[in-house]
Motif scaffolding. Structure first.
Motif, PDB file in Angstrom:
ATOM      1  N   GLU A 101     -74.581  49.926 -61.202  1.00  0.00           N
ATOM      2  CA  GLU A 101     -74.650  50.365 -62.603  1.00  0.00           C
ATOM      3  C   GLU A 101     -76.099  50.711 -62.924  1.00  0.00           C
ATOM      4  OE1 GLU A 101     -73.949  49.198 -67.234  1.00  0.00           O
ATOM      5  OE2 GLU A 101     -74.314  47.622 -65.764  1.00  0.00           O
ATOM      6  N   THR A 102     -76.306  51.834 -63.570  1.00  0.00           N
ATOM      7  CA  THR A 102     -77.652  52.272 -63.910  1.00  0.00           C
ATOM      8  C   THR A 102     -77.788  52.397 -65.419  1.00  0.00           C
ATOM      9  OG1 THR A 102     -77.168  54.643 -63.881  1.00  0.00           O
ATOM     10  CG2 THR A 102     -77.656  53.609 -61.782  1.00  0.00           C
ATOM     11  N   GLY A 103     -78.951  52.014 -65.925  1.00  0.00           N
ATOM     12  CA  GLY A 103     -79.151  52.010 -67.360  1.00  0.00           C
ATOM     13  C   GLY A 103     -78.398  50.850 -67.979  1.00  0.00           C
ATOM     14  N   VAL A 104     -78.772  49.624 -67.622  1.00  0.00           N
ATOM     15  CA  VAL A 104     -78.011  48.437 -68.016  1.00  0.00           C
ATOM     16  C   VAL A 104     -78.068  48.193 -69.510  1.00  0.00           C
ATOM     17  CG1 VAL A 104     -77.802  45.943 -67.701  1.00  0.00           C
ATOM     18  CG2 VAL A 104     -78.385  47.392 -65.760  1.00  0.00           C
ATOM     19  N   GLY A 105     -79.197  48.549 -70.144  1.00  0.00           N
ATOM     20  CA  GLY A 105     -79.315  48.337 -71.582  1.00  0.00           C
ATOM     21  C   GLY A 105     -79.224  46.864 -71.929  1.00  0.00           C
ATOM     22  N   ARG A 128     -84.880  50.272 -65.965  1.00  0.00           N
ATOM     23  CA  ARG A 128     -86.300  50.585 -65.788  1.00  0.00           C
ATOM     24  C   ARG A 128     -87.196  49.998 -66.868  1.00  0.00           C
ATOM     25  NH1 ARG A 128     -86.872  57.042 -67.288  1.00  0.00           N
ATOM     26  NH2 ARG A 128     -86.232  56.880 -69.486  1.00  0.00           N
ATOM     27  N   ARG A 129     -86.626  49.594 -68.005  1.00  0.00           N
ATOM     28  CA  ARG A 129     -87.432  49.048 -69.090  1.00  0.00           C
ATOM     29  C   ARG A 129     -87.344  47.526 -69.106  1.00  0.00           C
ATOM     30  NH1 ARG A 129     -86.773  52.520 -74.560  1.00  0.00           N
ATOM     31  NH2 ARG A 129     -88.297  50.928 -75.155  1.00  0.00           N
ATOM     32  N   LEU A 153     -85.317  45.506 -61.867  1.00  0.00           N
ATOM     33  CA  LEU A 153     -86.210  46.235 -62.759  1.00  0.00           C
ATOM     34  C   LEU A 153     -86.802  47.389 -61.954  1.00  0.00           C
ATOM     35  CD1 LEU A 153     -87.604  46.371 -65.531  1.00  0.00           C
ATOM     36  CD2 LEU A 153     -89.380  44.860 -64.610  1.00  0.00           C
ATOM     37  N   LYS A 154     -86.135  48.553 -62.030  1.00  0.00           N
ATOM     38  CA  LYS A 154     -86.526  49.669 -61.183  1.00  0.00           C
ATOM     39  C   LYS A 154     -86.043  50.984 -61.775  1.00  0.00           C
ATOM     40  CE  LYS A 154     -86.154  51.428 -56.435  1.00  0.00           C
ATOM     41  NZ  LYS A 154     -85.635  51.188 -55.063  1.00  0.00           N
ATOM     42  N   ASP A 155     -86.873  51.998 -61.669  1.00  0.00           N
ATOM     43  CA  ASP A 155     -86.500  53.358 -62.071  1.00  0.00           C
ATOM     44  C   ASP A 155     -85.702  53.976 -60.926  1.00  0.00           C
ATOM     45  OD1 ASP A 155     -86.428  56.120 -62.702  1.00  0.00           O
ATOM     46  OD2 ASP A 155     -88.262  55.921 -63.877  1.00  0.00           O
ATOM     47  N   ILE A 156     -84.501  54.473 -61.232  1.00  0.00           N
ATOM     48  CA  ILE A 156     -83.646  54.983 -60.158  1.00  0.00           C
ATOM     49  C   ILE A 156     -84.172  56.291 -59.568  1.00  0.00           C
ATOM     50  CG2 ILE A 156     -81.589  53.844 -61.046  1.00  0.00           C
ATOM     51  CD1 ILE A 156     -80.660  56.597 -62.076  1.00  0.00           C
ATOM     52  N   SER A 157     -85.196  56.898 -60.186  1.00  0.00           N
ATOM     53  CA  SER A 157     -85.802  58.077 -59.557  1.00  0.00           C
ATOM     54  C   SER A 157     -86.446  57.708 -58.227  1.00  0.00           C
ATOM     55  CB  SER A 157     -86.845  58.702 -60.479  1.00  0.00           C
ATOM     56  OG  SER A 157     -87.924  57.812 -60.720  1.00  0.00           O
ATOM     57  N   GLU A 176     -77.954  64.430 -64.872  1.00  0.00           N
ATOM     58  CA  GLU A 176     -77.845  65.545 -63.933  1.00  0.00           C
ATOM     59  C   GLU A 176     -78.908  65.476 -62.841  1.00  0.00           C
ATOM     60  OE1 GLU A 176     -80.505  66.922 -67.315  1.00  0.00           O
ATOM     61  OE2 GLU A 176     -78.644  65.767 -67.093  1.00  0.00           O
ATOM     62  N   ASN A 177     -80.004  64.767 -63.091  1.00  0.00           N
ATOM     63  CA  ASN A 177     -81.089  64.684 -62.114  1.00  0.00           C
ATOM     64  C   ASN A 177     -80.850  63.653 -61.012  1.00  0.00           C
ATOM     65  OD1 ASN A 177     -82.640  66.638 -63.455  1.00  0.00           O
ATOM     66  ND2 ASN A 177     -83.516  65.109 -64.833  1.00  0.00           N
ATOM     67  N   TYR A 178     -79.746  62.909 -61.104  1.00  0.00           N
ATOM     68  CA  TYR A 178     -79.527  61.825 -60.144  1.00  0.00           C
ATOM     69  C   TYR A 178     -78.189  61.928 -59.413  1.00  0.00           C
ATOM     70  CZ  TYR A 178     -83.269  60.079 -63.074  1.00  0.00           C
ATOM     71  OH  TYR A 178     -84.441  59.968 -63.775  1.00  0.00           O
ATOM     72  N   ILE A 179     -77.517  63.071 -59.551  1.00  0.00           N
ATOM     73  CA  ILE A 179     -76.208  63.224 -58.907  1.00  0.00           C
ATOM     74  C   ILE A 179     -76.340  63.127 -57.392  1.00  0.00           C
ATOM     75  CG2 ILE A 179     -74.251  64.772 -58.570  1.00  0.00           C
ATOM     76  CD1 ILE A 179     -74.454  63.491 -61.361  1.00  0.00           C
ATOM     77  N   HIS A 180     -77.410  63.669 -56.827  1.00  0.00           N
ATOM     78  CA  HIS A 180     -77.573  63.615 -55.374  1.00  0.00           C
ATOM     79  C   HIS A 180     -77.766  62.180 -54.900  1.00  0.00           C
ATOM     80  CE1 HIS A 180     -81.662  63.518 -56.940  1.00  0.00           C
ATOM     81  NE2 HIS A 180     -82.131  63.209 -55.736  1.00  0.00           N
ATOM     82  N   LEU A 181     -78.467  61.364 -55.689  1.00  0.00           N
ATOM     83  CA  LEU A 181     -78.646  59.962 -55.325  1.00  0.00           C
ATOM     84  C   LEU A 181     -77.322  59.197 -55.408  1.00  0.00           C
ATOM     85  CD1 LEU A 181     -82.020  59.136 -57.162  1.00  0.00           C
ATOM     86  CD2 LEU A 181     -81.667  59.649 -54.727  1.00  0.00           C
ATOM     87  N   CYS A 182     -76.508  59.560 -56.378  1.00  0.00           N
ATOM     88  CA  CYS A 182     -75.194  58.914 -56.515  1.00  0.00           C
ATOM     89  C   CYS A 182     -74.319  59.222 -55.312  1.00  0.00           C
ATOM     90  CB  CYS A 182     -74.509  59.374 -57.799  1.00  0.00           C
ATOM     91  SG  CYS A 182     -75.367  58.883 -59.310  1.00  0.00           S
TER      92      CYS A 182
END
Length: 283
Positions: A101-105, A128-129, A153-157, A176-182
């Motif tokens: 899960e990314t962007g846990v908030g 990431r925050r 605690l990590k930026d998925i970029s 849209e910038n992370y579809i390849h990583l997914c």
């Protein structure tokens, strides 16, 4: 039986409710009066606690997931239960699965998945925050779910630390910038879910999805309308939570069938797409 340290929902006779952690000797001031926690400890869920001076009463209930979500400490917009329930089904979250899960908030969606994966499943959650990371960890710990989640605690970029997972939920401002990583992180047949509040984000994600071997692509919006529960004057409530988010779902495959690429190209040019199957029928 309610014990000291338990979290309970107090549902007032006026329909207002809230969650408290009852501890011996403690108390809670409410709009109906002060509740002594020693009056709750030892009672059964479903019992009533009455405030001495006002004689106002509360029902004692165990908290549900929705109770937790709408009373939780949060600093971000949450995924509403009407959306999260469908996401859980589309991503096939069940005991034993491994999920990114990314962007846990604030941790609401992470908690929903952690409840279902069981002791043998695992949630790899990226945030990431630091302030959101700490808040999510606090909430997951309070709900007793932190041991099922690896919170990072990590930026998925910078890329994911895990691969060959069963499902992945992408909830970030620029998905849209992370579809390849997914695609790289999912195992064959893995399920991808993407959260997009606006239509321009949906279009951007779809364009990127079709650059990789993803199939069974769907876009959904969930609308639910509540009704006033009065038998003699049943009607919808006056206000409705309408649009909350768009949900995109897809399945990873290792490569396209050549004819599938031609179909996608043709649909892109004509603007038409075949309707998805409503059900799966066995021969």
């Amino acid at each position: 039986m309610v014990k000291s340290g338990d979290r309970v929902v107090l549902y007032g006779e006026d329909g207002k409710k809230f969650i408290v952690k009852v501890e011996s000797g403690g108390k809670k001031g409410t709009h109906l009066g002060v509740i002594e926690f020693d009056e709750i400890i030892g009672k059964e869920f479903g019992d009533i606690v009455t405030i001495g001076k006002t004689q106002k009463s509360y029902y004692i209930l165990p908290p549900t997931y929705i109770d937790d979500v709408f009373s939780m400490k949060r600093k971000t917009q949450i995924i509403y239960p009407k959306d999260s329930s469908y996401i859980l089904m589309k991503l096939d979250i069940k005991p034993g699965v491994r999920v990114i899960e990314t962007g846990v908030g604030s941790g609401a969606m992470c908690a929903a998945m952690a409840r279902l994966i069981g002791e043998n499943g695992r949630i790899y959650a990226y945030e990431r925050r630091e302030e959101f990371y700490n808040l999510a960890l606090t909430n997951l710990t309070e709900w007793g779910l932190a041991d099922r989640v690896e919170l990072r605690l990590k930026d998925i970029s910078m890329g994911f630390d895990h691969s060959n997972v069963d499902a992945l939920l992408l909830d970030v401002p620029d998905p849209e910038n992370y579809i390849h990583l997914c695609w790289e992180a999912l195992g064959g047949g893995g399920r991808l879910g993407v959260i997009c509040p606006t239509v321009n984000q949906v279009s951007a994600v779809l364009e990127r999805l079709y650059e990789y071997p993803f199939i069974d692509v769907e876009v959904w919006e969930s609308l639910m309308r509540q009704y006033k529960p009065y038998p003699n004057r049943l009607r919808p409530v006056d206000r409705m939570v309408a649009h909350t988010t768009f949900m995109i779902f897809a399945r990873k495959v290792n490569k396209f069938i050549p004819s599938h690429i031609l179909v996608q190209q043709d649909e892109s040019q004509t603007g038409e797409q075949s309707e998805p199957n409503e059900d799966l029928k066995s021969e």
